[in-house]
Motif scaffolding. Structure first.
Motif, PDB file in Angstrom:
ATOM      1  N   CYS A 166       0.856  -1.190   0.000  1.00 34.79           N
ATOM      2  CA  CYS A 166       0.000   0.000   0.000  1.00 34.79           C
ATOM      3  C   CYS A 166       0.888   1.235   0.000  1.00 34.79           C
ATOM      4  N   ASN A 209      -0.536   4.369   0.446  1.00 28.84           N
ATOM      5  CA  ASN A 209      -1.352   5.489   0.920  1.00 28.84           C
ATOM      6  C   ASN A 209      -0.830   6.145   2.191  1.00 28.84           C
ATOM      7  N   CYS A 235      -1.823   6.188   5.240  1.00 23.38           N
ATOM      8  CA  CYS A 235      -2.769   6.771   6.190  1.00 23.38           C
ATOM      9  C   CYS A 235      -2.000   6.876   7.512  1.00 23.38           C
ATOM     10  N   TYR A 241      -2.292   6.461  10.585  1.00 27.46           N
ATOM     11  CA  TYR A 241      -2.387   5.517  11.701  1.00 27.46           C
ATOM     12  C   TYR A 241      -1.900   4.122  11.331  1.00 27.46           C
ATOM     13  N   CYS A 242      -1.653   3.873  10.044  1.00 26.09           N
ATOM     14  CA  CYS A 242      -1.606   2.492   9.555  1.00 26.09           C
ATOM     15  C   CYS A 242      -0.190   1.979   9.318  1.00 26.09           C
ATOM     16  N   VAL A 295       0.480  -0.836   7.672  1.00 27.59           N
ATOM     17  CA  VAL A 295       0.554  -1.710   6.489  1.00 27.59           C
ATOM     18  C   VAL A 295       1.638  -1.288   5.478  1.00 27.59           C
ATOM     19  N   PRO A 296       1.727   0.010   5.108  1.00 29.41           N
ATOM     20  CA  PRO A 296       2.753   0.372   4.123  1.00 29.41           C
ATOM     21  C   PRO A 296       4.171   0.057   4.591  1.00 29.41           C
ATOM     22  N   GLN A 342      -4.934  -4.449  -0.661  1.00 30.92           N
ATOM     23  CA  GLN A 342      -5.123  -3.426   0.377  1.00 30.92           C
ATOM     24  C   GLN A 342      -5.968  -2.287  -0.181  1.00 30.92           C
ATOM     25  N   HIS A 399     -10.756   1.880  -1.722  1.00 29.78           N
ATOM     26  CA  HIS A 399     -10.467   3.165  -1.061  1.00 29.78           C
ATOM     27  C   HIS A 399     -11.365   4.232  -1.682  1.00 29.78           C
ATOM     28  N   GLN A 415     -13.573   5.348   8.019  1.00 27.75           N
ATOM     29  CA  GLN A 415     -12.733   5.576   9.209  1.00 27.75           C
ATOM     30  C   GLN A 415     -13.285   6.616  10.168  1.00 27.75           C
ATOM     31  N   ARG A 461      -6.512  10.714   4.759  1.00 27.43           N
ATOM     32  CA  ARG A 461      -7.305   9.772   3.972  1.00 27.43           C
ATOM     33  C   ARG A 461      -7.521  10.220   2.527  1.00 27.43           C
TER      34      ARG A 461
HETATM   35 FE1  SF4 Z   1      -3.270   1.480   3.096  1.00 21.65          FE
HETATM   36 FE2  SF4 Z   1      -5.663   0.820   4.112  1.00 21.65          FE
HETATM   37 FE3  SF4 Z   1      -3.570   1.178   5.752  1.00 21.65          FE
HETATM   38 FE4  SF4 Z   1      -4.659   3.307   4.519  1.00 21.65          FE
HETATM   39  S1  SF4 Z   1      -5.684   1.966   6.033  1.00 21.65           S
HETATM   40  S2  SF4 Z   1      -2.431   2.840   4.687  1.00 21.65           S
HETATM   41  S3  SF4 Z   1      -5.266   2.417   2.549  1.00 21.65           S
HETATM   42  S4  SF4 Z   1      -3.767  -0.428   4.188  1.00 21.65           S
END
Ligand code: SF4
Ligand code: 5AD
Length: 443
Positions: free
Chosen positions: A160, A162, A164, A166-167, A169-170, A204, A243, A270, A282
């Motif tokens: 990912c 993006n 965001c 808080y996230c 994942v990236p 994602q 998204h 969110q 976002r």
């Molecule tokens: Fe990526 Fe979803 Fe995390 Fe945003 S919430 S950074 S779109 S995985």
């Protein structure tokens, strides 16, 4: 230091559907190596935990499981313990330092190395690990041990971009990458030949499929869906996660136009507050999301919308939270996953001031859950008496002579039937909860 090869494995996966899908490939690799699956950790020679790092609770849960693994290993030192997935990637140093029970660590982009890592561990007696940052080898191309049934996941993007705020994942799944459309469609065709009737495209952020500058195929997400609609035997197609900032007009049109594409969209919002959405980075505001929902509802009659919501983001005031409640009211969601914000090291939001008192966050979560459940129940009750198409997934685990299937909106329906998994059945909806139905076959 060399030791005998394990013959059996136990596999436990946590977190999202992408992780469960990765687990199918971990199982596939291990079974190709000749290992047989055991359902209890006590019985298995190799213990695999496929981990999630999205919220802090995941860390504490893993610690509990590794404690159990350590007890098992104390009785029999030949057992091997693998930590795979997102926590293996993000907490590798701590895991190696604090959990000597761990033999192999393998991040989500390195699953293809699992066989070599196990061999290295076996020959050297030292812990082995692999932590590739970005996706260069698709786990979707590895052997796969898929649970039987008419539904299958098909991965289309990884990572990912993006960020965001808080996230995590990236940081753990690396840069966003699209899988070649030809490979995806070949997999869909293979699955259809194996009897799969419904596929769920996974990523994602599926809507940004094919948009990365270096993507050679030049396909679009709408084009990919169009291609999948042409695969004989595939009755239903869905996809997750969308998204809001990337939902295109072409996609909205396809959702309304193609019969195979289910009228269900998981569209995480969110928060309903502009200032929180901005701090979350976002890429849309409250009005933008509401406008998108309006366009979707106009184009796709009967659309089911589900979402993700976070409460207690740093700086969230009572008024911000009220904005979330009113947005939920306005959108009429069919369901929502609701979370209390959990700070993740590495992310921007973890450094933001304005921490929300945990008690306040819990109260907000409860108010939100109450609203989501009430809304879900009302929306489901409004469908009672209707006859809908249900794809049968399996025999009921609770009642003899019953089956469980799902509506096109992905809601479970239990009903008495002798229909086989994979059958499409017309079912009259008789009773509803906030998340499911009971019904009977329509005469
Ligand atoms: Fe990526 Fe979803 Fe995390 Fe945003 S919430 S950074 S779109 S995985
Ligand atoms: N805290 C709480 N929830 C989070 N999510 C992602 N990161 C966090 C976090 N740090 C939620 C978002 C996302 C879903 C998969 O998990 O709602 O959409």
């Amino acid at each position: 230091m060399s030791r005998a090869k394990p013959q059996t494995y136990y596999l436990r996966s946590f977190g999202c559907q992408m992780n469960d899908h990765d687990a199918e490939h971990i199982a596939g690799l291990l079974e190709e190596m000749g290992l047989a699956r055991e359902e209890s950790p006590e019985k298995a020679e190799l213990l695999v935990y496929n981990t999630c790092s999205i919220r802090e609770k995941a860390d504490t849960r893993l610690a509990g499981h590794l404690g159990e693994a350590a007890r098992i290993k104390k009785k029999d030192g030949s057992r091997l313990v693998v930590v795979a997935g997102c926590l293996a990637q993000s907490r590798r140093e701590e895991l190696l330092r604090d959990f000597p029970v761990v033999d192999v660590l393998v991040g989500p982009q390195s699953l293809h190395e699992l066989t070599d890592l196990l061999e290295r561990r076996r020959l050297t007696g030292r812990p082995a690990g692999a932590f590739q940052e970005d996706t260069t080898c698709w786990s979707a191309d590895l052997p796969r041990a898929r649970a039987e049934g008419p539904l299958a996941w098909v991965q289309i993007t990884a990572g990912c971009d993006n960020f965001c705020s808080y996230c995590i994942v990236p940081y753990v799944r690396g840069r966003e990458t699209s899988r070649a459309a030809a490979d995806i469609l070949a997999e869909v065709e293979r699955l259809a030949r194996e009897g799969v009737r419904e596929i769920m495209f996974l990523g994602q952020n599926v809507n940004s499929y094919g948009t990365q500058p270096d993507f050679a195929g030049k396909e679009t997400f709408a084009g990919l869906l169009h291609g999948a609609c042409g695969v004989a035997g595939i009755e239903r197609i869905r996809f997750m996660t969308s998204h809001p900032k990337d939902v295109s007009e072409a996609l909205i049109e396809l959702l309304g136009a193609r019969n195979q594409i289910c009228e269900h969209l998981h569209l995480p919002v969110q928060s309903g507050s502009d200032s929180v959405l901005e701090a979350m980075r976002r890429g849309y505001d409250r009005q933008g999301y509401l406008n998108l929902v309006r366009r979707l509802r106009r184009a796709v009659p009967g659309l089911a919308l589900t979402t993700d919501l976070i409460v207690g983001f740093p700086g969230e005031t009572e008024a911000d939270f009220e904005d979330t409640l009113s947005l939920v009211e306005a959108c009429g969601f069919d369901g929502a996953f609701t979370f209390i914000y959990s700070p993740r090291a590495q992310t921007e939001a973890a450094r933001l001031p304005g921490r929300v008192d945990p008690e306040v966050a819990r109260t907000r979560l409860q108010r939100l859950v109450d609203l989501v459940q009430r809304q879900g129940r009302e929306r489901n009750e409004a469908l009672l008496g209707e006859v809908v198409e249900v794809l049968v997934e399996r025999r009921s685990r609770h009642a003899a002579g019953e089956v469980m299937g799902r509506t096109r909106s992905y809601k479970p329906v239990n009903f008495p039937s002798s229909a086989r998994p994979g059958a499409l059945v017309a079912v009259e909806l008789l009773e509803a909860t906030s998340t499911s139905f009971r019904g009977r076959e329509a005469g």
